[in-house]
Motif scaffolding. Structure first.
Motif, PDB file in Angstrom:
ATOM      1  N   PHE A  35       0.816  -1.214   0.000  1.00 12.70           N
ATOM      2  CA  PHE A  35       0.000   0.000   0.000  1.00 12.70           C
ATOM      3  C   PHE A  35       0.853   1.267   0.000  1.00 12.70           C
ATOM      4  CE2 PHE A  35      -2.990  -3.159   1.707  1.00 12.70           C
ATOM      5  CZ  PHE A  35      -4.001  -2.997   0.757  1.00 12.70           C
ATOM      6  N   ALA A  36       1.995   1.246   0.672  1.00 10.50           N
ATOM      7  CA  ALA A  36       2.867   2.423   0.705  1.00 10.50           C
ATOM      8  C   ALA A  36       3.462   2.712  -0.666  1.00 10.50           C
ATOM      9  CB  ALA A  36       3.977   2.225   1.727  1.00 10.50           C
ATOM     10  N   LEU A  37       3.722   1.667  -1.425  1.00  6.13           N
ATOM     11  CA  LEU A  37       4.320   1.879  -2.744  1.00  6.13           C
ATOM     12  C   LEU A  37       3.365   2.564  -3.716  1.00  6.13           C
ATOM     13  CD1 LEU A  37       6.573  -1.235  -3.315  1.00  6.13           C
ATOM     14  CD2 LEU A  37       7.231   1.119  -2.881  1.00  6.13           C
ATOM     15  N   THR A  38       2.062   2.507  -3.460  1.00 10.60           N
ATOM     16  CA  THR A  38       1.144   3.266  -4.320  1.00 10.60           C
ATOM     17  C   THR A  38       1.417   4.762  -4.177  1.00 10.60           C
ATOM     18  OG1 THR A  38      -0.568   3.281  -2.610  1.00 10.60           O
ATOM     19  CG2 THR A  38      -0.659   1.512  -4.233  1.00 10.60           C
ATOM     20  N   PHE A  39       1.675   5.208  -2.952  1.00 12.33           N
ATOM     21  CA  PHE A  39       2.023   6.613  -2.721  1.00 12.33           C
ATOM     22  C   PHE A  39       3.369   6.955  -3.353  1.00 12.33           C
ATOM     23  CE2 PHE A  39       4.134   9.834  -0.033  1.00 12.33           C
ATOM     24  CZ  PHE A  39       3.272  10.895  -0.265  1.00 12.33           C
ATOM     25  N   VAL A  40       4.333   6.075  -3.202  1.00 14.91           N
ATOM     26  CA  VAL A  40       5.675   6.313  -3.752  1.00 14.91           C
ATOM     27  C   VAL A  40       5.632   6.367  -5.282  1.00 14.91           C
ATOM     28  CG1 VAL A  40       7.989   5.314  -3.990  1.00 14.91           C
ATOM     29  CG2 VAL A  40       6.860   5.327  -1.765  1.00 14.91           C
ATOM     30  N   ILE A  41       4.930   5.433  -5.895  1.00 17.62           N
ATOM     31  CA  ILE A  41       4.845   5.404  -7.361  1.00 17.62           C
ATOM     32  C   ILE A  41       4.109   6.633  -7.875  1.00 17.62           C
ATOM     33  CG2 ILE A  41       3.821   4.157  -9.310  1.00 17.62           C
ATOM     34  CD1 ILE A  41       4.489   1.556  -7.750  1.00 17.62           C
ATOM     35  N   TRP A  42       3.037   7.037  -7.167  1.00 16.59           N
ATOM     36  CA  TRP A  42       2.331   8.252  -7.582  1.00 16.59           C
ATOM     37  C   TRP A  42       3.259   9.465  -7.493  1.00 16.59           C
ATOM     38  CZ3 TRP A  42       1.602  12.591  -4.593  1.00 16.59           C
ATOM     39  CH2 TRP A  42       0.877  13.613  -5.204  1.00 16.59           C
ATOM     40  N   ALA A  43       4.035   9.586  -6.416  1.00 20.05           N
ATOM     41  CA  ALA A  43       4.937  10.727  -6.250  1.00 20.05           C
ATOM     42  C   ALA A  43       6.004  10.729  -7.336  1.00 20.05           C
ATOM     43  CB  ALA A  43       5.578  10.703  -4.865  1.00 20.05           C
ATOM     44  N   TRP A  44       6.558   9.553  -7.659  1.00 19.40           N
ATOM     45  CA  TRP A  44       7.539   9.486  -8.747  1.00 19.40           C
ATOM     46  C   TRP A  44       6.917   9.904 -10.068  1.00 19.40           C
ATOM     47  CZ3 TRP A  44       9.739   4.057  -7.303  1.00 19.40           C
ATOM     48  CH2 TRP A  44      10.749   4.205  -6.347  1.00 19.40           C
ATOM     49  N   SER A  45       5.755   9.390 -10.348  1.00 22.40           N
ATOM     50  CA  SER A  45       5.084   9.694 -11.611  1.00 22.40           C
ATOM     51  C   SER A  45       4.777  11.181 -11.719  1.00 22.40           C
ATOM     52  CB  SER A  45       3.794   8.881 -11.715  1.00 22.40           C
ATOM     53  OG  SER A  45       3.059   9.257 -12.849  1.00 22.40           O
ATOM     54  N   GLU A  46       4.248  11.750 -10.670  1.00 21.13           N
ATOM     55  CA  GLU A  46       3.900  13.174 -10.674  1.00 21.13           C
ATOM     56  C   GLU A  46       5.148  14.049 -10.784  1.00 21.13           C
ATOM     57  OE1 GLU A  46       1.372  16.394 -10.737  1.00 21.13           O
ATOM     58  OE2 GLU A  46       0.810  14.270 -10.755  1.00 21.13           O
ATOM     59  N   SER A  47       6.211  13.674 -10.082  1.00 20.36           N
ATOM     60  CA  SER A  47       7.417  14.505 -10.106  1.00 20.36           C
ATOM     61  C   SER A  47       8.131  14.445 -11.450  1.00 20.36           C
ATOM     62  CB  SER A  47       8.371  14.095  -8.988  1.00 20.36           C
ATOM     63  OG  SER A  47       8.911  12.818  -9.242  1.00 20.36           O
ATOM     64  N   LEU A  48       7.964  13.354 -12.188  1.00 24.70           N
ATOM     65  CA  LEU A  48       8.612  13.228 -13.492  1.00 24.70           C
ATOM     66  C   LEU A  48       7.753  13.732 -14.641  1.00 24.70           C
ATOM     67  CD1 LEU A  48      10.265   9.722 -13.066  1.00 24.70           C
ATOM     68  CD2 LEU A  48      11.370  11.962 -12.981  1.00 24.70           C
ATOM     69  N   SER A  49       6.496  14.070 -14.363  1.00 22.36           N
ATOM     70  CA  SER A  49       5.596  14.488 -15.439  1.00 22.36           C
ATOM     71  C   SER A  49       5.933  15.874 -15.975  1.00 22.36           C
ATOM     72  CB  SER A  49       4.144  14.448 -14.968  1.00 22.36           C
ATOM     73  OG  SER A  49       3.933  15.406 -13.938  1.00 22.36           O
ATOM     74  N   SER A  50       6.321  16.785 -15.093  1.00 20.53           N
ATOM     75  CA  SER A  50       6.650  18.148 -15.523  1.00 20.53           C
ATOM     76  C   SER A  50       7.386  18.859 -14.396  1.00 20.53           C
ATOM     77  CB  SER A  50       5.366  18.918 -15.863  1.00 20.53           C
ATOM     78  OG  SER A  50       4.565  19.084 -14.710  1.00 20.53           O
ATOM     79  N   ALA A  51       7.872  20.054 -14.713  1.00 25.63           N
ATOM     80  CA  ALA A  51       8.548  20.859 -13.685  1.00 25.63           C
ATOM     81  C   ALA A  51       7.558  21.272 -12.603  1.00 25.63           C
ATOM     82  CB  ALA A  51       9.196  22.088 -14.311  1.00 25.63           C
ATOM     83  N   GLU A  52       6.319  21.562 -13.006  1.00 24.23           N
ATOM     84  CA  GLU A  52       5.301  21.932 -12.029  1.00 24.23           C
ATOM     85  C   GLU A  52       4.957  20.742 -11.121  1.00 24.23           C
ATOM     86  OE1 GLU A  52       4.771  22.402 -15.418  1.00 24.23           O
ATOM     87  OE2 GLU A  52       5.383  24.504 -15.379  1.00 24.23           O
ATOM     88  N   GLY A  53       4.905  19.560 -11.698  1.00 24.12           N
ATOM     89  CA  GLY A  53       4.642  18.356 -10.911  1.00 24.12           C
ATOM     90  C   GLY A  53       5.747  18.105  -9.907  1.00 24.12           C
ATOM     91  N   PHE A  54       6.991  18.332 -10.332  1.00 24.99           N
ATOM     92  CA  PHE A  54       8.119  18.164  -9.419  1.00 24.99           C
ATOM     93  C   PHE A  54       8.020  19.137  -8.258  1.00 24.99           C
ATOM     94  CE2 PHE A  54      12.389  19.329  -8.004  1.00 24.99           C
ATOM     95  CZ  PHE A  54      12.858  18.081  -7.599  1.00 24.99           C
ATOM     96  N   GLU A  55       7.698  20.398  -8.552  1.00 25.93           N
ATOM     97  CA  GLU A  55       7.563  21.404  -7.496  1.00 25.93           C
ATOM     98  C   GLU A  55       6.404  21.070  -6.560  1.00 25.93           C
ATOM     99  OE1 GLU A  55       9.621  23.813  -6.613  1.00 25.93           O
ATOM    100  OE2 GLU A  55      10.957  23.179  -8.222  1.00 25.93           O
ATOM    101  N   PHE A  56       5.319  20.527  -7.130  1.00 26.76           N
ATOM    102  CA  PHE A  56       4.180  20.136  -6.305  1.00 26.76           C
ATOM    103  C   PHE A  56       4.575  19.039  -5.321  1.00 26.76           C
ATOM    104  CE2 PHE A  56       0.571  17.188  -5.731  1.00 26.76           C
ATOM    105  CZ  PHE A  56      -0.254  18.022  -4.986  1.00 26.76           C
ATOM    106  N   VAL A  57       5.250  18.017  -5.816  1.00 24.36           N
ATOM    107  CA  VAL A  57       5.665  16.905  -4.946  1.00 24.36           C
ATOM    108  C   VAL A  57       6.698  17.384  -3.932  1.00 24.36           C
ATOM    109  CG1 VAL A  57       6.821  14.654  -4.896  1.00 24.36           C
ATOM    110  CG2 VAL A  57       5.093  15.133  -6.629  1.00 24.36           C
ATOM    111  N   LYS A  58       7.597  18.248  -4.372  1.00 20.26           N
ATOM    112  CA  LYS A  58       8.604  18.791  -3.457  1.00 20.26           C
ATOM    113  C   LYS A  58       7.940  19.572  -2.332  1.00 20.26           C
ATOM    114  CE  LYS A  58      12.695  21.743  -3.620  1.00 20.26           C
ATOM    115  NZ  LYS A  58      13.486  22.611  -4.492  1.00 20.26           N
ATOM    116  N   GLY A  59       6.938  20.373  -2.668  1.00 23.24           N
ATOM    117  CA  GLY A  59       6.203  21.112  -1.646  1.00 23.24           C
ATOM    118  C   GLY A  59       5.388  20.200  -0.750  1.00 23.24           C
ATOM    119  N   LEU A  60       4.831  19.146  -1.335  1.00 26.42           N
ATOM    120  CA  LEU A  60       4.042  18.189  -0.566  1.00 26.42           C
ATOM    121  C   LEU A  60       4.898  17.474   0.470  1.00 26.42           C
ATOM    122  CD1 LEU A  60       1.210  16.823  -0.403  1.00 26.42           C
ATOM    123  CD2 LEU A  60       2.136  15.088  -1.936  1.00 26.42           C
TER     124      LEU A  60
END
Length: 125
Positions: A35-60
């Motif tokens: 279950f924890a890896l669903t969060f990790v995979i989502w964060a990786w996917s979001e952070s690699l999607s765009s610069a804005e996604g990376f900033e969002f995950v970094k802020g999160l």
């Protein structure tokens, strides 16, 4: 054929050995990792999607809840890895006796606690 066996429905009165606790905890951490890896995979996917996604995950990840989830994931992963190594060593024929099995289970659980504390120090300080 009736057998009159005692039935103990109060599970809090059962004292499990260290090997049982270590084995159950290894299984629980495996499920928690799933279950924890669903969060990790989502964060990786979001952070690699765009610069804005990376900033969002970094802020999160600067928030308490995200740090707590990250600490929990790292702690669960660490214990599961330690328990897995213990099981591999047991599969090779070592630590199968009662005394050495109990000792290895206690050491594995203690190392899991140490790994959790170190992960907390690493994340929060």
């Amino acid at each position: 054929m009736k057998k009159q066996r005692p039935v103990n429905l109060d599970l809090t009165t059962i004292s499990m050995p260290a090997t049982a606790k270590a084995s159950i905890f290894h299984r629980v951490t495996g499920v928690a990792l799933f279950f924890a890896l669903t969060f990790v995979i989502w964060a990786w996917s979001e952070s690699l999607s765009s610069a804005e996604g990376f900033e969002f995950v970094k802020g999160l990840f600067s928030g308490f809840i995200a740090k707590f989830i990250a600490w929990g994931t790292i702690s669960v992963l660490a214990y599961h890895l330690i328990g897995g190594i213990r099981h591999i060593i047991m599969d090779m024929g070592h630590w199968e006796e009662l005394e050495s099995g109990n000792l290895s289970a206690k050491i594995a659980m203690a190392l899991g606690v140490v790994a959790s504390v170190l992960a907390g120090v690493w994340i929060w300080f």
